[in-house]
Design an enzyme around this catalytic site. Structure first.
Site, mmCIF file in Angstrom:
data_model
loop_
_atom_site.group_PDB
_atom_site.id
_atom_site.type_symbol
_atom_site.label_atom_id
_atom_site.label_comp_id
_atom_site.label_asym_id
_atom_site.label_seq_id
_atom_site.Cartn_x
_atom_site.Cartn_y
_atom_site.Cartn_z
ATOM 1 N N GLY A 1 40.302 46.719 36.680
ATOM 2 C CA GLY A 1 41.374 47.600 37.159
ATOM 3 C C GLY A 1 42.071 48.334 36.020
ATOM 4 N N HIS B 1 23.079 43.505 44.909
ATOM 5 C CA HIS B 1 23.563 43.320 43.533
ATOM 6 C C HIS B 1 23.532 41.833 43.226
ATOM 7 C CE1 HIS B 1 25.775 44.150 39.924
ATOM 8 N NE2 HIS B 1 26.887 43.581 40.310
ATOM 9 N N ASP C 1 48.626 44.972 42.033
ATOM 10 C CA ASP C 1 48.156 43.585 41.860
ATOM 11 C C ASP C 1 49.221 42.656 42.437
ATOM 12 O OD1 ASP C 1 45.722 42.457 39.796
ATOM 13 O OD2 ASP C 1 47.182 40.978 40.509
ATOM 14 N N GLY D 1 43.846 45.606 42.414
ATOM 15 C CA GLY D 1 43.323 44.662 41.431
ATOM 16 C C GLY D 1 43.549 45.329 40.076
HETATM 17 N N1 APR Z 1 45.393 41.383 46.171
HETATM 18 C C1 APR Z 1 45.430 42.128 45.037
HETATM 19 N N2 APR Z 1 44.962 41.695 43.855
HETATM 20 C C2 APR Z 1 44.466 40.462 43.811
HETATM 21 C C3 APR Z 1 44.376 39.633 44.947
HETATM 22 C C4 APR Z 1 44.892 40.131 46.168
HETATM 23 N N3 APR Z 1 44.859 39.413 47.272
HETATM 24 N N4 APR Z 1 43.814 38.449 44.567
HETATM 25 C C5 APR Z 1 43.534 38.549 43.262
HETATM 26 N N5 APR Z 1 43.926 39.761 42.796
HETATM 27 C C6 APR Z 1 43.854 40.295 41.424
HETATM 28 C C7 APR Z 1 44.097 39.239 40.358
HETATM 29 O O1 APR Z 1 45.480 38.983 40.210
HETATM 30 C C8 APR Z 1 43.466 39.888 39.138
HETATM 31 O O2 APR Z 1 44.412 40.586 38.348
HETATM 32 O O3 APR Z 1 42.560 40.777 41.141
HETATM 33 C C9 APR Z 1 42.450 40.890 39.715
HETATM 34 C C10 APR Z 1 41.025 40.613 39.293
HETATM 35 O O4 APR Z 1 40.950 40.838 37.941
HETATM 36 P P1 APR Z 1 40.049 39.954 36.933
HETATM 37 O O5 APR Z 1 40.217 38.525 37.254
HETATM 38 O O6 APR Z 1 40.341 40.427 35.553
HETATM 39 O O7 APR Z 1 38.568 40.338 37.368
HETATM 40 P P2 APR Z 1 37.706 41.637 36.981
HETATM 41 O O8 APR Z 1 36.901 41.354 35.772
HETATM 42 O O9 APR Z 1 38.568 42.839 36.999
HETATM 43 O O10 APR Z 1 36.688 41.641 38.211
HETATM 44 C C11 APR Z 1 37.119 41.840 39.534
HETATM 45 O O11 APR Z 1 34.993 42.673 40.256
HETATM 46 O O12 APR Z 1 32.917 42.706 39.202
HETATM 47 C C12 APR Z 1 33.731 42.060 40.132
HETATM 48 O O13 APR Z 1 32.933 39.788 40.028
HETATM 49 C C13 APR Z 1 34.012 40.649 39.717
HETATM 50 O O14 APR Z 1 34.912 39.976 41.816
HETATM 51 C C14 APR Z 1 35.246 40.349 40.485
HETATM 52 C C15 APR Z 1 35.986 41.690 40.510
#
Ligand code: APR
Length: 316
Positions: free
Chosen positions: A15, A176, A34, A10
């Site tokens: 990330g 949480h 990602d 991610g």
């Molecule tokens: N495999 C890898 N990466 C993925 C997948 C997958 N199957 N599905 C989605 N992603 C990636 C997305 O492309 C995105 O870049 O996960 C990333 C999530 O990043 P953001 O949308 O920016 O979310 P973020 O704020 O980083 O939070 C991630 O953490 O705190 C928790 O609730 C929040 O569940 C969320 C997670």
């Protein structure tokens, strides 16, 4: 000695922040994974280009291929979707359960010795899904929530008391979510418990009650302000503190979502409790004494977590 390898699955808001912090703290080399093509590569290159300025040595690789996480010592998982205004963490369960299953398989195949820290919400259920998907020893699969929730609590307490955050300790137990249990009795300023500070006239019970509620709503407060996503600086900092304690065998005492096998009267699910985090992963679960009202709140939180785990089970 070779550098540690830290895989970040991610590469979104959290990330990318994680990758930057790993570099700044020289914790090891980074693989940023990602499914979005180009984005982990772009962020990796950007951070690598900051390293001569900030003077840190670390390799950064962006990828969409699980093979690149091979041999990772730590994997931090933020893959999935984050919440938008009006959504609760629990609304994310459908999509994120599928994502955790997929990511867990990738980790199992390519990084079987890794210590795994899950950040994806709803946290306590997603870390359970991750442990199931990897089949790893539950001591090596944990969830990041308590460090963040207690950091929020500490920040608000430090503001109220007008003292350094360094001298404020705080504990948040349970899931949480809205039912989390910020503990006033175990929160202190330089060792002085908050109830004593109320007696000393430093604050009032009413103000502390407001701070407890603001801590519970801490994530939602940020979501409402950002409008396009959820918190990422403090969540990333919190997960880095956990990774560092594992990699350096610091044996720090931290609240994390840990797998319980009878402790606190809970069996077979992950809930936020204080643990000792060292080279063995969760080396000890610290069973603190809860008074009647804390126990009632903790049990309520456990019931909420169980409901989420059951929902996730139904989706597997
Ligand atoms: N495999 C890898 N990466 C993925 C997948 C997958 N199957 N599905 C989605 N992603 C990636 C997305 O492309 C995105 O870049 O996960 C990333 C999530 O990043 P953001 O949308 O920016 O979310 P973020 O704020 O980083 O939070 C991630 O953490 O705190 C928790 O609730 C929040 O569940 C969320 C997670």
């Amino acid at each position: 000695m070779a550098r540690n390898k830290i895989a970040l699955v991610g590469a979104g808001n959290i990330g990318g922040t994680l990758a930057h912090l790993v570099g700044l703290k020289e914790l090891g080399d980074v693989v940023l994974f990602d499914i979005v093509d180009g984005m982990p590569q772009g962020k990796s290159l950007d951070i690598a280009e900051s390293s001569p300025v900030d003077m840190f040595d670390a390799d950064f690789k962006g990828t969409s291929d699980y093979k690149d996480i091979a041999g990772a010592d730590v994997v931090i998982v933020t893959a999935g979707i984050a919440r938008k205004p009006g959504m609760s963490r629990d609304d994310l369960i459908g999509i994120n359960t599928k994502v955790m299953t997929q990511v867990g398989q990738g980790i199992k195949e390519h990084a079987p010795n890794a210590f795994v820290i899950v950040i994806t919400n709803p946290l306590d259920a997603m870390v359970w899904v991750m442990q199931q998907a990897t089949g790893f020893d539950p001591k090596k699969v944990v969830g990041m929530a308590g460090v963040l929730d207690s950091a929020r609590f500490r920040h608000f307490l430090a503001e109220e008391f007008k003292v350094s955050v360094k001298d404020v300790t705080a504990f948040v137990l349970g899931g949480h979510g809205d039912t989390m249990v910020p503990s006033i009795r175990y929160s202190t300023v330089a060792g002085i418990p908050v109830p004593d500070l109320i007696k000393m006239g430093w604050t009032t019970q009413e103000k502390i009650d407001q701070i407890v509620q603001r801590t519970r709503d801490g994530g939602a407060e940020i979501v409402a302000l950002l409008k396009t996503g959820s918190a990422f600086y403090a969540p990333a900092a919190s997960a880095i503190a956990m990774a560092e304690s594992y990699l350096k065998d610091q044996k720090r005492v931290m609240p994390v979502a840990a797998y319980l096998s009878g402790e606190y009267g809970v069996d077979g699910i992950y809930v936020g409790v204080p643990v000792v985090l060292g080279a063995g992963g969760v080396e000890r679960i610290v069973e603190i004494n809860l008074d009647e009202s804390e126990k009632a709140n903790f049990d309520k939180s456990v019931t909420a977590v169980r409901g989420l785990v059951d929902a996730a089970k139904g989706m597997l």
